[in-house]
Design a protein around this motif. Structure first.
Motif, PDB file in Angstrom:
ATOM      1  N   GLN A  38      21.548  38.939  46.394  1.00 49.08           N
ATOM      2  CA  GLN A  38      21.349  40.260  45.780  1.00 49.08           C
ATOM      3  C   GLN A  38      22.646  41.065  45.801  1.00 49.08           C
ATOM      4  O   GLN A  38      22.995  41.736  44.826  1.00 49.08           O
ATOM      5  N   TYR A  39      23.358  41.000  46.917  1.00 48.44           N
ATOM      6  CA  TYR A  39      24.619  41.733  47.022  1.00 48.44           C
ATOM      7  C   TYR A  39      25.642  41.195  46.033  1.00 48.44           C
ATOM      8  O   TYR A  39      26.336  41.961  45.361  1.00 48.44           O
ATOM      9  N   LYS A  40      25.722  39.883  45.918  1.00 50.64           N
ATOM     10  CA  LYS A  40      26.666  39.272  44.976  1.00 50.64           C
ATOM     11  C   LYS A  40      26.371  39.729  43.550  1.00 50.64           C
ATOM     12  O   LYS A  40      27.282  40.045  42.790  1.00 50.64           O
ATOM     13  N   GLN A  41      25.105  39.783  43.176  1.00 47.40           N
ATOM     14  CA  GLN A  41      24.721  40.232  41.835  1.00 47.40           C
ATOM     15  C   GLN A  41      25.111  41.690  41.616  1.00 47.40           C
ATOM     16  O   GLN A  41      25.652  42.045  40.564  1.00 47.40           O
ATOM     17  N   ALA A  42      24.845  42.531  42.615  1.00 48.02           N
ATOM     18  CA  ALA A  42      25.207  43.944  42.494  1.00 48.02           C
ATOM     19  C   ALA A  42      26.719  44.106  42.401  1.00 48.02           C
ATOM     20  O   ALA A  42      27.224  44.915  41.602  1.00 48.02           O
ATOM     21  N   ASP A  43      27.461  43.335  43.195  1.00 50.29           N
ATOM     22  CA  ASP A  43      28.913  43.415  43.181  1.00 50.29           C
ATOM     23  C   ASP A  43      29.484  42.967  41.834  1.00 50.29           C
ATOM     24  O   ASP A  43      30.433  43.569  41.316  1.00 50.29           O
ATOM     25  N   GLN A  44      28.898  41.927  41.250  1.00 52.76           N
ATOM     26  CA  GLN A  44      29.339  41.478  39.925  1.00 52.76           C
ATOM     27  C   GLN A  44      29.076  42.560  38.873  1.00 52.76           C
ATOM     28  O   GLN A  44      29.921  42.807  38.009  1.00 52.76           O
ATOM     29  N   GLN A  45      27.927  43.202  38.962  1.00 49.59           N
ATOM     30  CA  GLN A  45      27.611  44.277  38.027  1.00 49.59           C
ATOM     31  C   GLN A  45      28.591  45.437  38.206  1.00 49.59           C
ATOM     32  O   GLN A  45      29.065  46.016  37.229  1.00 49.59           O
ATOM     33  N   LEU A  46      28.889  45.766  39.446  1.00 51.59           N
ATOM     34  CA  LEU A  46      29.849  46.836  39.721  1.00 51.59           C
ATOM     35  C   LEU A  46      31.205  46.504  39.114  1.00 51.59           C
ATOM     36  O   LEU A  46      31.836  47.359  38.481  1.00 51.59           O
ATOM     37  N   ASN A  47      31.662  45.280  39.283  1.00 51.26           N
ATOM     38  CA  ASN A  47      32.961  44.886  38.739  1.00 51.26           C
ATOM     39  C   ASN A  47      32.992  44.986  37.214  1.00 51.26           C
ATOM     40  O   ASN A  47      33.998  45.414  36.639  1.00 51.26           O
ATOM     41  N   GLN A  48      31.905  44.621  36.560  1.00 53.53           N
ATOM     42  CA  GLN A  48      31.839  44.737  35.100  1.00 53.53           C
ATOM     43  C   GLN A  48      31.941  46.197  34.665  1.00 53.53           C
ATOM     44  O   GLN A  48      32.686  46.535  33.743  1.00 53.53           O
ATOM     45  N   ILE A  49      31.196  47.055  35.328  1.00 54.80           N
ATOM     46  CA  ILE A  49      31.194  48.474  34.964  1.00 54.80           C
ATOM     47  C   ILE A  49      32.543  49.108  35.283  1.00 54.80           C
ATOM     48  O   ILE A  49      33.080  49.883  34.492  1.00 54.80           O
ATOM     49  N   TYR A  50      33.101  48.760  36.429  1.00 52.09           N
ATOM     50  CA  TYR A  50      34.412  49.271  36.813  1.00 52.09           C
ATOM     51  C   TYR A  50      35.460  48.894  35.768  1.00 52.09           C
ATOM     52  O   TYR A  50      36.242  49.738  35.322  1.00 52.09           O
ATOM     53  N   ASN A  51      35.493  47.622  35.386  1.00 48.43           N
ATOM     54  CA  ASN A  51      36.480  47.166  34.404  1.00 48.43           C
ATOM     55  C   ASN A  51      36.282  47.837  33.050  1.00 48.43           C
ATOM     56  O   ASN A  51      37.251  48.229  32.389  1.00 48.43           O
ATOM     57  N   SER A  52      35.047  48.002  32.638  1.00 46.12           N
ATOM     58  CA  SER A  52      34.753  48.682  31.381  1.00 46.12           C
ATOM     59  C   SER A  52      35.212  50.135  31.429  1.00 46.12           C
ATOM     60  O   SER A  52      35.823  50.643  30.486  1.00 46.12           O
ATOM     61  N   TYR A  53      34.912  50.796  32.533  1.00 44.33           N
ATOM     62  CA  TYR A  53      35.308  52.203  32.693  1.00 44.33           C
ATOM     63  C   TYR A  53      36.829  52.320  32.731  1.00 44.33           C
ATOM     64  O   TYR A  53      37.407  53.194  32.073  1.00 44.33           O
ATOM     65  N   ALA A  54      37.484  51.430  33.460  1.00 44.34           N
ATOM     66  CA  ALA A  54      38.947  51.482  33.577  1.00 44.34           C
ATOM     67  C   ALA A  54      39.616  51.359  32.212  1.00 44.34           C
ATOM     68  O   ALA A  54      40.611  52.035  31.935  1.00 44.34           O
ATOM     69  N   LYS A  55      39.058  50.516  31.351  1.00 45.73           N
ATOM     70  CA  LYS A  55      39.626  50.334  30.015  1.00 45.73           C
ATOM     71  C   LYS A  55      39.537  51.599  29.169  1.00 45.73           C
ATOM     72  O   LYS A  55      40.319  51.780  28.243  1.00 45.73           O
ATOM     73  N   SER A  56      38.579  52.479  29.500  1.00 44.82           N
ATOM     74  CA  SER A  56      38.395  53.692  28.702  1.00 44.82           C
ATOM     75  C   SER A  56      39.297  54.840  29.152  1.00 44.82           C
ATOM     76  O   SER A  56      39.329  55.889  28.511  1.00 44.82           O
ATOM     77  N   LEU A  57      40.030  54.640  30.246  1.00 48.12           N
ATOM     78  CA  LEU A  57      40.836  55.718  30.818  1.00 48.12           C
ATOM     79  C   LEU A  57      42.302  55.613  30.409  1.00 48.12           C
ATOM     80  O   LEU A  57      42.805  54.523  30.150  1.00 48.12           O
ATOM     81  N   ASP A  58      42.969  56.766  30.405  1.00 44.02           N
ATOM     82  CA  ASP A  58      44.413  56.737  30.197  1.00 44.02           C
ATOM     83  C   ASP A  58      45.082  56.289  31.506  1.00 44.02           C
ATOM     84  O   ASP A  58      44.422  56.117  32.531  1.00 44.02           O
ATOM     85  N   LYS A  59      46.371  56.098  31.468  1.00 42.87           N
ATOM     86  CA  LYS A  59      47.107  55.519  32.597  1.00 42.87           C
ATOM     87  C   LYS A  59      46.939  56.346  33.879  1.00 42.87           C
ATOM     88  O   LYS A  59      46.708  55.787  34.958  1.00 42.87           O
ATOM     89  N   ALA A  60      47.059  57.659  33.777  1.00 47.49           N
ATOM     90  CA  ALA A  60      46.962  58.523  34.959  1.00 47.49           C
ATOM     91  C   ALA A  60      45.564  58.483  35.569  1.00 47.49           C
ATOM     92  O   ALA A  60      45.408  58.381  36.795  1.00 47.49           O
ATOM     93  N   ASP A  61      44.537  58.560  34.727  1.00 51.67           N
ATOM     94  CA  ASP A  61      43.169  58.519  35.234  1.00 51.67           C
ATOM     95  C   ASP A  61      42.810  57.144  35.784  1.00 51.67           C
ATOM     96  O   ASP A  61      42.065  57.025  36.758  1.00 51.67           O
ATOM     97  N   LYS A  62      43.352  56.102  35.181  1.00 52.12           N
ATOM     98  CA  LYS A  62      43.112  54.751  35.688  1.00 52.12           C
ATOM     99  C   LYS A  62      43.712  54.606  37.089  1.00 52.12           C
ATOM    100  O   LYS A  62      43.106  53.992  37.969  1.00 52.12           O
ATOM    101  N   LYS A  63      44.867  55.183  37.307  1.00 51.63           N
ATOM    102  CA  LYS A  63      45.491  55.155  38.620  1.00 51.63           C
ATOM    103  C   LYS A  63      44.603  55.867  39.649  1.00 51.63           C
ATOM    104  O   LYS A  63      44.439  55.385  40.777  1.00 51.63           O
TER     105      LYS A  63
END
Length: 128
Positions: A38-63
């Motif tokens: 269950q933890y592995k599944q949640a962590d994978q979902q978190l990584n997907q959302i994190y990466n998606s969110y990071a792509k939507s940010l400018d350089k300063a906000d991504k930092k």
């Protein structure tokens, strides 16, 4: 407004019982393996959302996001160790740590989704 929402959200998620799908396991080892999955599944979902969110940010906000996420990971791990510390050395210790990690990860998923939606929204109503 955003902070109040996140506080309520965190409380609601932490009150859910992560172990619900693992209660039919026969041994502590089986429970631990089920919870780890269950933890592995949640962590994978978190990584997907994190990466998606990071792509939507400018350089300063991504930092800022990277720094915040690193801090959150450290907090999550240490806080879960602390929460389970009364059971260190016992057979239930691993179960308690994993349940805590899963619950905190699910809360972080909701937080990042909320932040992503609000950063892309043009009005407060779109954040809901």
């Amino acid at each position: 407004m955003k902070f109040a929402y996140l506080v309520v959200l965190a409380g609601a998620l932490l009150s859910t019982h992560t172990m619900a799908n693992c209660t039919d396991q026969a041994t502590q080892t089986d429970i631990n393996l089920c919870l780890a999955k269950q933890y592995k599944q949640a962590d994978q979902q978190l990584n997907q959302i994190y990466n998606s969110y990071a792509k939507s940010l400018d350089k300063a906000d991504k930092k800022l996001l990277v720094a915040a996420q690193r801090g959150w990971v450290t907090y999550k791990e240490k806080d879960c160790e602390l929460i389970a510390s009364g059971y260190k050395g016992g057979s239930i210790y691993s179960q308690l740590v994993t349940q805590c990690l899963t619950e905190k990860t699910k809360v972080r998923i909701k937080e990042l989704n909320y932040l992503k939606n609000c950063n892309l929204a043009s009005t407060e109503a779109e954040c809901q």
